[in-house]
Design an enzyme around this catalytic site. Structure first.
Site, PDB file in Angstrom:
ATOM      1  N   CYS A  16       0.845  -1.198   0.000  1.00  0.00           N
ATOM      2  CA  CYS A  16       0.000   0.000   0.000  1.00  0.00           C
ATOM      3  C   CYS A  16       0.878   1.244   0.000  1.00  0.00           C
ATOM      4  CB  CYS A  16      -0.896  -0.018   1.239  1.00  0.00           C
ATOM      5  SG  CYS A  16      -1.822   1.504   1.499  1.00  0.00           S
ATOM      6  N   SER A  17       0.702   2.092  -0.988  1.00  0.00           N
ATOM      7  CA  SER A  17       1.537   3.294  -1.092  1.00  0.00           C
ATOM      8  C   SER A  17       1.323   4.236   0.093  1.00  0.00           C
ATOM      9  CB  SER A  17       1.270   4.031  -2.404  1.00  0.00           C
ATOM     10  OG  SER A  17      -0.068   4.485  -2.474  1.00  0.00           O
TER      11      SER A  17
END
Length: 114
Positions: free
Chosen positions: A11-12
Site C-alpha cells: 500500500c503506497s
C-alpha cells in the site's frame, strides 16, 4: 515511547506513513497485519483508541466486502471478528502511540500523533 504501525507494504499510503515515521526517527514496531492479523482483543483495543465504531474500520471498496459483507448489519463485536478473520478488510495504515491510534489517511495525518 515506541510506535506500532499496522502496515501493508503493498500500500503506497502505508509506505508513505512508514517513511514519515522513519524520517522523524521514532522507534517503530512494524506489524504486517496481513501476515499477523490482530486478535479480536487487540482489534477491540484499536477501535477504542481510534474512537470509532468497528464498521468504520472496514474498507468498503474491497471486493470481499462488496461480495460478502456489504448488506450485513453487524454489531461492533461481530465486525471485529470479521476484521480479525479477514484483515485485508481493515483500513490502513494504523499508527499507535501512547495509547492513542490514528488511521494514516492521508499520510500526513500521522503527524498529529507524533
Amino acid at each position: 515511547m515506541k510506535i506500532i504501525l499496522y502496515h501493508n507494504q503493498a500500500c503506497s499510503k502505508s509506505c508513505e506513513v512508514l517513511s514519515i515515521l522513519q524520517h522523524v526517527g521514532e522507534d517503530i514496531t512494524i506489524i504486517n497485519y496481513l501476515i499477523t492479523p490482530p486478535s479480536v482483543e487487540t482489534l477491540t483495543q484499536i477501535v477504542g483508541m481510534l474512537g470509532i465504531e468497528a464498521k468504520d474500520l472496514v474498507r468498503k471498496k474491497e471486493h470481499l466486502y462488496i461480495q460478502q459483507f456489504q448488506d450485513k448489519q453487524y454489531t461492533n463485536s461481530e465486525w471485529i471478528k470479521v476484521l480479525s478473520k479477514y484483515p485485508g478488510l481493515m483500513e490502513r495504515p494504523i499508527v499507535i502511540k501512547n495509547g492513542k491510534a490514528i488511521i494514516g489517511r492521508p499520510p500526513r495525518t500521522v503527524e498529529t500523533i507524533l
